[in-house]
Design a protein around this motif. Structure first.
Motif, PDB file in Angstrom:
ATOM      1  N   ALA A   6      -0.935  -2.038  -5.531  1.00 13.62           N
ATOM      2  CA  ALA A   6      -1.887  -2.268  -4.436  1.00 13.62           C
ATOM      3  C   ALA A   6      -2.390  -3.705  -4.492  1.00 13.62           C
ATOM      4  CB  ALA A   6      -3.060  -1.302  -4.548  1.00 13.62           C
ATOM      5  N   PRO A   7      -2.636  -4.316  -3.351  1.00 19.14           N
ATOM      6  CA  PRO A   7      -3.155  -5.688  -3.340  1.00 19.14           C
ATOM      7  C   PRO A   7      -4.459  -5.832  -4.121  1.00 19.14           C
ATOM      8  CG  PRO A   7      -2.467  -5.049  -1.137  1.00 19.14           C
ATOM      9  CD  PRO A   7      -2.393  -3.814  -2.000  1.00 19.14           C
ATOM     10  N   SER A   8      -5.199  -4.749  -4.285  1.00 19.62           N
ATOM     11  CA  SER A   8      -6.483  -4.780  -4.998  1.00 19.62           C
ATOM     12  C   SER A   8      -6.354  -4.445  -6.488  1.00 19.62           C
ATOM     13  CB  SER A   8      -7.452  -3.790  -4.351  1.00 19.62           C
ATOM     14  OG  SER A   8      -6.912  -2.475  -4.427  1.00 19.62           O
ATOM     15  N   GLU A   9      -5.140  -4.163  -6.972  1.00 22.12           N
ATOM     16  CA  GLU A   9      -4.965  -3.779  -8.384  1.00 22.12           C
ATOM     17  C   GLU A   9      -5.147  -4.990  -9.288  1.00 22.12           C
ATOM     18  OE1 GLU A   9      -1.318  -2.212 -11.098  1.00 22.12           O
ATOM     19  OE2 GLU A   9      -1.823  -0.945  -9.368  1.00 22.12           O
ATOM     20  N   VAL A  10      -5.943  -4.801 -10.323  1.00 22.59           N
ATOM     21  CA  VAL A  10      -6.166  -5.892 -11.273  1.00 22.59           C
ATOM     22  C   VAL A  10      -5.099  -5.871 -12.367  1.00 22.59           C
ATOM     23  CG1 VAL A  10      -8.647  -6.110 -10.827  1.00 22.59           C
ATOM     24  CG2 VAL A  10      -7.850  -4.546 -12.625  1.00 22.59           C
TER      25      VAL A  10
ATOM     26  N   ASP B  71      -2.006 -11.993  -7.561  1.00 18.72           N
ATOM     27  CA  ASP B  71      -2.205 -13.434  -7.733  1.00 18.72           C
ATOM     28  C   ASP B  71      -1.482 -13.977  -8.962  1.00 18.72           C
ATOM     29  OD1 ASP B  71      -3.798 -13.508  -5.481  1.00 18.72           O
ATOM     30  OD2 ASP B  71      -5.688 -13.348  -6.613  1.00 18.72           O
TER      31      ASP B  71
ATOM     32  N   CYS C 272      -9.391  -7.952 -16.246  1.00 17.28           N
ATOM     33  CA  CYS C 272     -10.045  -7.073 -15.275  1.00 17.28           C
ATOM     34  C   CYS C 272     -10.508  -7.842 -14.042  1.00 17.28           C
ATOM     35  CB  CYS C 272     -11.229  -6.337 -15.901  1.00 17.28           C
ATOM     36  SG  CYS C 272     -12.674  -7.374 -16.243  1.00 17.28           S
TER      37      CYS C 272
ATOM     38  N   GLU D 205     -15.486  -4.054 -16.974  1.00 14.19           N
ATOM     39  CA  GLU D 205     -14.839  -4.240 -15.677  1.00 14.19           C
ATOM     40  C   GLU D 205     -15.559  -5.270 -14.808  1.00 14.19           C
ATOM     41  OE1 GLU D 205     -12.593  -0.768 -14.087  1.00 14.19           O
ATOM     42  OE2 GLU D 205     -14.073   0.365 -15.266  1.00 14.19           O
TER      43      GLU D 205
ATOM     44  N   LEU E 207      -6.371 -10.390 -10.006  1.00 17.01           N
ATOM     45  CA  LEU E 207      -5.519  -9.502  -9.212  1.00 17.01           C
ATOM     46  C   LEU E 207      -4.063  -9.700  -9.623  1.00 17.01           C
ATOM     47  CD1 LEU E 207      -7.056  -9.921  -5.649  1.00 17.01           C
ATOM     48  CD2 LEU E 207      -7.377  -8.009  -7.243  1.00 17.01           C
TER      49      LEU E 207
ATOM     50  N   ASP F  58       0.806  -1.220   0.000  1.00 15.85           N
ATOM     51  CA  ASP F  58       0.000   0.000   0.000  1.00 15.85           C
ATOM     52  C   ASP F  58       0.836   1.265   0.000  1.00 15.85           C
ATOM     53  OD1 ASP F  58      -2.333  -1.717   2.064  1.00 15.85           O
ATOM     54  OD2 ASP F  58      -2.576  -1.191  -0.050  1.00 15.85           O
TER      55      ASP F  58
END
Length: 170
Positions: free
Chosen positions: A29-33, A77, A71, A52, A74, A23
């Motif tokens: 960011a951990p949430s970024e695709v 991942d 989209c 999306e 992550l 972060d």
């Protein structure tokens, strides 16, 4: 504040890319695709942002041989994964289109071109697994790609003609 930082490695179009997941400024960011990482960080813009929600196919890339909606994946991942974008299909030295891309261009299998990269990537993933698909198999492979401009008939005719040509040469 003890935030956990993770380093990942992704091969994109044959080039190993390393990212720090976290972060903090400059980190992914951990949430970024994956779509955002490809477009915003690596400037690979063929995969398009559209629904999306993973239903239109405009952001399709090939991950470890499978067509995926970037989209919905992550970046965090993707450690150890191999990603191929439309840019990765053309010759890295000459920039010449690969045969499937050339077939789409030669047969006008697109109109505005917005969804075309996703359609080509879904088709390429299929052809790498099955170089001689039936029309039904092709239609199934393209079922996750949506185009507002043209019918899929021109795409299907182009790909089936391409498959026929390739098999004549083999």
């Amino acid at each position: 504040m003890n935030e956990q930082i993770k380093t990942i490695s992704i091969t994109v179009n044959g080039v190993v890319r390393k990212f720090i997941i976290g972060d903090f400024e400059g980190c992914v960011a951990p949430s970024e695709v994956l779509l955002d990482t490809l477009r915003d960080r690596l400037h690979l813009t063929a995969a398009k942002r559209s629904c999306e929600r993973g239903v239109c196919g405009c952001c399709t890339v090939i991950m470890d041989g499978e067509a995926v909606a970037s989209c919905m994946v992550l970046t965090a991942d993707c450690d150890g994964k191999s990603i191929i974008t439309l840019e990765g299909l053309s010759d890295p030295i000459t920039g010449e289109l690969n045969p499937l891309q050339r077939a789409f261009a030669d047969n006008s299998a697109f109109q505005c071109g917005f969804c075309t990269p996703g359609i080509i990537m879904s088709t390429q993933a299929l052809l790498w697994k099955n170089p001689n698909p039936t029309e039904a198999e092709l239609t199934e492979a393209l079922s996750g790609n949506y185009c507002r401009c043209i019918s899929h008939y021109q795409v299907i005719r182009t790909v089936m003609g391409f498959v026929e040509e390739i098999n004549k040469e083999a």
